[in-house]
Design a protein around this motif. Structure first.
Motif, PDB file in Angstrom:
ATOM      1  N   GLU A  55       0.852  -1.204   0.000  1.00  0.00           N
ATOM      2  CA  GLU A  55       0.000   0.000   0.000  1.00  0.00           C
ATOM      3  C   GLU A  55       0.886   1.252   0.000  1.00  0.00           C
ATOM      4  N   THR A  56       1.506   1.525  -1.137  1.00  0.00           N
ATOM      5  CA  THR A  56       2.513   2.582  -1.227  1.00  0.00           C
ATOM      6  C   THR A  56       1.973   3.962  -0.866  1.00  0.00           C
ATOM      7  N   GLU A  57       0.844   4.336  -1.428  1.00  0.00           N
ATOM      8  CA  GLU A  57       0.316   5.680  -1.198  1.00  0.00           C
ATOM      9  C   GLU A  57      -0.197   5.841   0.234  1.00  0.00           C
ATOM     10  N   SER A  82       8.808   7.573   0.432  1.00  0.00           N
ATOM     11  CA  SER A  82       8.836   8.704  -0.507  1.00  0.00           C
ATOM     12  C   SER A  82       9.434   8.262  -1.838  1.00  0.00           C
ATOM     13  N   ARG A  83      10.494   7.498  -1.748  1.00  0.00           N
ATOM     14  CA  ARG A  83      11.140   6.985  -2.962  1.00  0.00           C
ATOM     15  C   ARG A  83      10.210   6.020  -3.692  1.00  0.00           C
ATOM     16  N   ASP A  84       9.560   5.134  -2.954  1.00  0.00           N
ATOM     17  CA  ASP A  84       8.646   4.176  -3.578  1.00  0.00           C
ATOM     18  C   ASP A  84       7.503   4.895  -4.300  1.00  0.00           C
ATOM     19  N   GLY A  89       4.218   4.672 -11.563  1.00  0.00           N
ATOM     20  CA  GLY A  89       3.937   5.215 -12.888  1.00  0.00           C
ATOM     21  C   GLY A  89       2.927   6.342 -12.869  1.00  0.00           C
ATOM     22  N   SER A  90       2.076   6.373 -11.842  1.00  0.00           N
ATOM     23  CA  SER A  90       1.046   7.408 -11.735  1.00  0.00           C
ATOM     24  C   SER A  90       1.576   8.728 -11.182  1.00  0.00           C
ATOM     25  N   THR A  91       2.815   8.739 -10.715  1.00  0.00           N
ATOM     26  CA  THR A  91       3.413   9.955 -10.155  1.00  0.00           C
ATOM     27  C   THR A  91       3.953  10.837 -11.278  1.00  0.00           C
ATOM     28  N   SER A  92       3.582  12.111 -11.259  1.00  0.00           N
ATOM     29  CA  SER A  92       4.031  13.030 -12.313  1.00  0.00           C
ATOM     30  C   SER A  92       5.529  13.292 -12.195  1.00  0.00           C
ATOM     31  N   ALA A  93       6.117  13.779 -13.267  1.00  0.00           N
ATOM     32  CA  ALA A  93       7.562  14.056 -13.283  1.00  0.00           C
ATOM     33  C   ALA A  93       7.941  15.081 -12.219  1.00  0.00           C
ATOM     34  N   LYS A  97      10.350  14.277  -8.882  1.00  0.00           N
ATOM     35  CA  LYS A  97      11.572  15.008  -8.533  1.00  0.00           C
ATOM     36  C   LYS A  97      11.504  15.503  -7.088  1.00  0.00           C
ATOM     37  N   GLN A  98      10.373  16.083  -6.700  1.00  0.00           N
ATOM     38  CA  GLN A  98      10.224  16.585  -5.335  1.00  0.00           C
ATOM     39  C   GLN A  98      10.355  15.459  -4.317  1.00  0.00           C
ATOM     40  N   LEU A  99       9.717  14.340  -4.581  1.00  0.00           N
ATOM     41  CA  LEU A  99       9.783  13.194  -3.671  1.00  0.00           C
ATOM     42  C   LEU A  99      11.201  12.642  -3.576  1.00  0.00           C
ATOM     43  N   THR A 100      11.922  12.675  -4.685  1.00  0.00           N
ATOM     44  CA  THR A 100      13.305  12.177  -4.697  1.00  0.00           C
ATOM     45  C   THR A 100      14.186  13.010  -3.778  1.00  0.00           C
ATOM     46  N   TYR A 101      14.033  14.332  -3.859  1.00  0.00           N
ATOM     47  CA  TYR A 101      14.812  15.217  -2.983  1.00  0.00           C
ATOM     48  C   TYR A 101      14.329  15.113  -1.529  1.00  0.00           C
TER      49      TYR A 101
END
Length: 256
Positions: A55-57, A82-84, A89-93, A97-101
């Motif tokens: 259940e990632t989200e 956050s990384r997961d 695929g449903s996460t926008s570009a 990027k924000q989640l990665t940082y």
């Protein structure tokens, strides 16, 4: 059983109390609230249940409420979730990027709170590598030594964590096959540029397999790929066959 096994592979320890059915139901229904009286242990158990359930989200929504926590166990789990979420695929570009940082900041904070936490080192190394994808090859190579040091520290703290041993193998493999132009960049960044060999990568992939046999489809794949690089087609076929036959539980398994 497969779900629990996947969780354990990645450094998550599930206790019998993880199956807090009532609390999990509230979370999944979206009615859970954060209370000052919440115990860290309860949140971790709920988080591990959601992680094991894929259940990632929902996991992210639970943990991000605790982003100001001082507990390293919560923070590294938030970095991972956050990384997961960024990988979906449903996460926008832009969100990716924000989640990665964000994930890097959470992992960094986890380390600040507890330097002796192996998972904090592991996820700091992973998240730092991810950020390099946005900052260019020079930054990525420049961070390479730091990333490996954190993976090695994680293994020192937990020698049985097969996933981190695998990641060191991937690090070695990447430097062993590094193209000439990237080697030139590395030479400008380091007095002694980081290098490795396919033999060294192979040793780590085998170490990971010994720590937890058949734990990860990608480790089987890299064993096959590395034997191919070493021109040992017989052993490559053995490990690539194992990777092909691996039960596909995740999207990554399917890609493998």
């Amino acid at each position: 059983t497969q779900v629990l096994r996947k969780s354990l592979q990645k450094g998550v320890v599930l206790s019998a109390g993880s199956f807090l059915v009532y609390e999990a139901h509230k979370l999944i229904s979206g009615f859970a609230e954060v209370h000052a009286s919440f115990k860290v242990e309860d949140v971790i158990e709920q988080a591990d249940y959601l992680y094991g359930s894929g259940e990632t989200e929902k996991l992210y929504r639970l943990l991000v409420q605790h982003k100001n926590s001082d507990d390293a166990e919560l923070l590294w789990r938030l970095a991972r979730s956050s990384r997961d979420l960024a990988q979906l695929g449903s996460t926008s570009a832009e969100e990716k990027k924000q989640l990665t940082y964000d994930s890097l900041e959470y992992a960094k904070k986890a380390l600040e709170k507890n330097e002796a936490n192996f998972a904090a080192h592991k996820w700091y190394g992973i998240c730092l590598s991810d950020v390099g994808d946005y900052e260019g090859i020079k930054t990525k190579i420049g961070n390479a030594i730091i990333i490996k040091e954190h993976f090695q520290r994680a293994v020192e703290l937990n020698p049985k964590d097969a996933t981190t041993i695998h990641l060191i193998g991937v690090w070695c493999y990447s430097f062993a096959e590094m193209p000439w132009y990237q080697r030139k960049i590395a030479a400008t960044l380091f007095a002694t540029p980081p290098t490795s060999t396919f033999q060294e990568a192979l040793r780590y992939f085998h170490m990971a397999e010994e720590a937890d046999p058949n734990f990860y489809s990608k480790n089987l794949l890299f064993l096959g790929k590395t034997y191919l690089k070493l021109n040992n087609k017989k052993m490559a076929l053995l490990w690539l066959s194992k990777a092909k036959e691996y039960p596909a539980q995740t999207e990554e398994d399917k890609q493998v």
